[in-house]
Scaffold this motif. Structure first.
Motif, PDB file in Angstrom:
ATOM      1  N   VAL A   1      11.327 -21.115  19.078  1.00  0.00           N
ATOM      2  CA  VAL A   1      11.090 -20.186  17.968  1.00  0.00           C
ATOM      3  C   VAL A   1      11.323 -18.750  18.428  1.00  0.00           C
ATOM      4  CG1 VAL A   1       9.449 -19.379  16.234  1.00  0.00           C
ATOM      5  CG2 VAL A   1       9.314 -21.738  17.048  1.00  0.00           C
ATOM      6  N   PHE A   2      12.018 -17.991  17.599  1.00  0.00           N
ATOM      7  CA  PHE A   2      12.151 -16.533  17.748  1.00  0.00           C
ATOM      8  C   PHE A   2      11.052 -15.905  16.912  1.00  0.00           C
ATOM      9  CE2 PHE A   2      13.420 -12.455  16.119  1.00  0.00           C
ATOM     10  CZ  PHE A   2      14.208 -11.843  17.087  1.00  0.00           C
ATOM     11  N   ARG A   3      10.314 -14.946  17.481  1.00  0.00           N
ATOM     12  CA  ARG A   3       9.194 -14.338  16.751  1.00  0.00           C
ATOM     13  C   ARG A   3       9.254 -12.816  16.821  1.00  0.00           C
ATOM     14  NH1 ARG A   3       3.380 -14.027  15.883  1.00  0.00           N
ATOM     15  NH2 ARG A   3       3.294 -11.979  14.868  1.00  0.00           N
ATOM     16  N   SER A   4       9.095 -12.170  15.672  1.00  0.00           N
ATOM     17  CA  SER A   4       8.862 -10.731  15.609  1.00  0.00           C
ATOM     18  C   SER A   4       8.009 -10.459  14.379  1.00  0.00           C
ATOM     19  CB  SER A   4      10.164  -9.952  15.571  1.00  0.00           C
ATOM     20  OG  SER A   4       9.920  -8.555  15.667  1.00  0.00           O
ATOM     21  N   ASP A   5       7.930  -9.210  13.964  1.00  0.00           N
ATOM     22  CA  ASP A   5       7.113  -8.805  12.820  1.00  0.00           C
ATOM     23  C   ASP A   5       7.869  -7.740  12.033  1.00  0.00           C
ATOM     24  OD1 ASP A   5       4.444  -9.959  14.123  1.00  0.00           O
ATOM     25  OD2 ASP A   5       5.361  -8.617  15.583  1.00  0.00           O
ATOM     26  N   VAL A   6       7.674  -7.734  10.724  1.00  0.00           N
ATOM     27  CA  VAL A   6       8.271  -6.711   9.871  1.00  0.00           C
ATOM     28  C   VAL A   6       7.316  -5.530   9.790  1.00  0.00           C
ATOM     29  CG1 VAL A   6       9.192  -6.174   7.592  1.00  0.00           C
ATOM     30  CG2 VAL A   6       9.521  -8.462   8.563  1.00  0.00           C
ATOM     31  N   ALA A   7       7.823  -4.363  10.141  1.00  0.00           N
ATOM     32  CA  ALA A   7       7.003  -3.148  10.161  1.00  0.00           C
ATOM     33  C   ALA A   7       7.243  -2.314   8.912  1.00  0.00           C
ATOM     34  CB  ALA A   7       7.313  -2.318  11.399  1.00  0.00           C
ATOM     35  N   PHE A   8       6.166  -1.666   8.435  1.00  0.00           N
ATOM     36  CA  PHE A   8       6.217  -0.808   7.255  1.00  0.00           C
ATOM     37  C   PHE A   8       5.781   0.613   7.623  1.00  0.00           C
ATOM     38  CE2 PHE A   8       6.309  -4.966   5.557  1.00  0.00           C
ATOM     39  CZ  PHE A   8       6.699  -4.924   4.231  1.00  0.00           C
ATOM     40  N   ALA A   9       6.287   1.575   6.883  1.00  0.00           N
ATOM     41  CA  ALA A   9       5.892   2.966   7.115  1.00  0.00           C
ATOM     42  C   ALA A   9       6.050   3.765   5.817  1.00  0.00           C
ATOM     43  CB  ALA A   9       6.728   3.595   8.224  1.00  0.00           C
TER      44      ALA A   9
ATOM     45  N   ARG B   1       0.826  -1.205   0.000  1.00  0.00           N
ATOM     46  CA  ARG B   1       0.000   0.000   0.000  1.00  0.00           C
ATOM     47  C   ARG B   1       0.867   1.266   0.000  1.00  0.00           C
ATOM     48  NH1 ARG B   1      -3.666  -2.596   4.807  1.00  0.00           N
ATOM     49  NH2 ARG B   1      -4.626  -4.237   3.549  1.00  0.00           N
ATOM     50  N   GLY B   2       1.936   1.192  -0.779  1.00  0.00           N
ATOM     51  CA  GLY B   2       2.825   2.335  -0.920  1.00  0.00           C
ATOM     52  C   GLY B   2       3.827   2.498   0.198  1.00  0.00           C
ATOM     53  N   LYS B   3       3.776   1.635   1.194  1.00  0.00           N
ATOM     54  CA  LYS B   3       4.684   1.721   2.331  1.00  0.00           C
ATOM     55  C   LYS B   3       5.864   0.773   2.122  1.00  0.00           C
ATOM     56  CE  LYS B   3       1.677   4.336   4.524  1.00  0.00           C
ATOM     57  NZ  LYS B   3       1.911   5.781   4.775  1.00  0.00           N
ATOM     58  N   VAL B   4       6.996   1.109   2.723  1.00  0.00           N
ATOM     59  CA  VAL B   4       8.192   0.271   2.610  1.00  0.00           C
ATOM     60  C   VAL B   4       8.549  -0.293   3.978  1.00  0.00           C
ATOM     61  CG1 VAL B   4       9.076   1.552   0.634  1.00  0.00           C
ATOM     62  CG2 VAL B   4       9.736   2.247   2.943  1.00  0.00           C
TER      63      VAL B   4
ATOM     64  N   HIS C   1       3.218  -5.962   8.846  1.00  0.00           N
ATOM     65  CA  HIS C   1       2.550  -6.638   7.731  1.00  0.00           C
ATOM     66  C   HIS C   1       3.107  -8.033   7.449  1.00  0.00           C
ATOM     67  CE1 HIS C   1      -0.103  -3.413   6.436  1.00  0.00           C
ATOM     68  NE2 HIS C   1       0.891  -2.561   6.526  1.00  0.00           N
ATOM     69  N   TYR C   2       4.223  -8.396   8.063  1.00  0.00           N
ATOM     70  CA  TYR C   2       4.779  -9.736   7.887  1.00  0.00           C
ATOM     71  C   TYR C   2       5.145 -10.327   9.239  1.00  0.00           C
ATOM     72  CZ  TYR C   2       5.443 -10.259   2.816  1.00  0.00           C
ATOM     73  OH  TYR C   2       5.241 -10.434   1.463  1.00  0.00           O
ATOM     74  N   THR C   3       4.866 -11.609   9.408  1.00  0.00           N
ATOM     75  CA  THR C   3       5.320 -12.365  10.570  1.00  0.00           C
ATOM     76  C   THR C   3       6.713 -12.907  10.277  1.00  0.00           C
ATOM     77  OG1 THR C   3       3.100 -13.042  11.252  1.00  0.00           O
ATOM     78  CG2 THR C   3       4.921 -14.448  11.956  1.00  0.00           C
TER      79      THR C   3
END
Length: 239
Positions: free
Chosen positions: A231-239, A114-117, A153-155
């Motif tokens: 398991v190591f868990r985080s999320d990829v953030a976009f802006a 949605r235009g975010k990186v 937006h990503y696990t």
């Protein structure tokens, strides 16, 4: 929408212990020549050897030094996915930035939503531990607003224990029991009509990334039948 018993993870995802002081995390070396295996027609891909065996084992040791707390749920009859595992939650922007800059940033350099990186990882880092008999039922990961104009937006899952690669897309051969340390615990993704889209077997050091939010595929962590899954868990953030 998820089916009954396969609901989205809500803010309760953040339940569990939170480390009071930052543990001594391992030093993360920059990653070179990372190889992506992408599942056709999905926003799901794996990265072999994202953590070295030494890094994976050091994270397990550090997490165990903090101490895991059991994480359960009310279950499908109460509108929650079945959940039975152990968990740690730490808020560590430095660790998140270190892992992002070690190579993940390169993998997402051309990805836009949605235009975010992609700008980094969610500093809310979680570690999961599944012992024999534990699993996480079918569910969907929600997109989360983490402030400062950033939304996930990503696990990101990085397996800290597991066997050797099972071949293309790391799809497990059910007749293969070569791992002496961990059996079961596959991350399974479902498509339309509950058909299996991917079955990813835990492999030490391998990263698994998949889109979440309104495009998230229904998925589950299958029952561990031997050993301990970390398991190591985080999320990829976009802006």
């Amino acid at each position: 929408m998820a089916e009954a018993g396969t609901k989205k993870r809500k803010m309760g995802e953040r339940r569990g212990n939170s480390a009071a002081t930052a543990p001594k995390w391992p030093l993360i070396k920059p990653k070179q020549n990372l190889q992506i295996t992408r599942l056709k027609d999905t926003d799901l891909f794996t990265v072999q050897n994202f953590f070295t065996p030494a890094e994976s084992k050091a994270f397990v040791k550090a997490a165990e030094s903090v101490g895991f707390v059991h994480q359960g749920s009310l279950g499908p009859t109460k509108g929650e996915a079945y959940r039975d595992n152990d968990r740690i939650s730490v808020n560590d922007p430095v660790l998140a930035d270190t892992i992002w800059e070690s190579g993940l940033n390169q993998l997402f350099s051309d990805v836009k939503i949605r235009g975010k990186v992609a700008v980094g990882l969610n500093p809310n880092i979680r570690f999961y531990r599944y012992k024999v008999g534990q699993r996480f039922g079918r569910h969907i990961d929600e997109s989360v607003d983490i402030g400062e104009g950033k939304r996930t937006h990503y696990t990101l899952l990085i397996y800290l224990s597991g066997g050797t690669p099972k071949g293309k897309n790391n799809v497990k051969n059910p007749k293969d029991s070569s791992s002496d340390h961990l059996l079961g615990g596959e991350t399974v993704f479902y498509g339309s009509r509950n058909g299996v889209v991917a079955e990813v077997a835990p492999t030490e050091g391998m990263a698994l990334l998949h889109i979440h939010g309104d495009k998230c595929m229904l998925h589950e962590a299958r029952n561990v039948t031997k050993g301990v899954k970390y398991v190591f868990r985080s999320d990829v953030a976009f802006a």
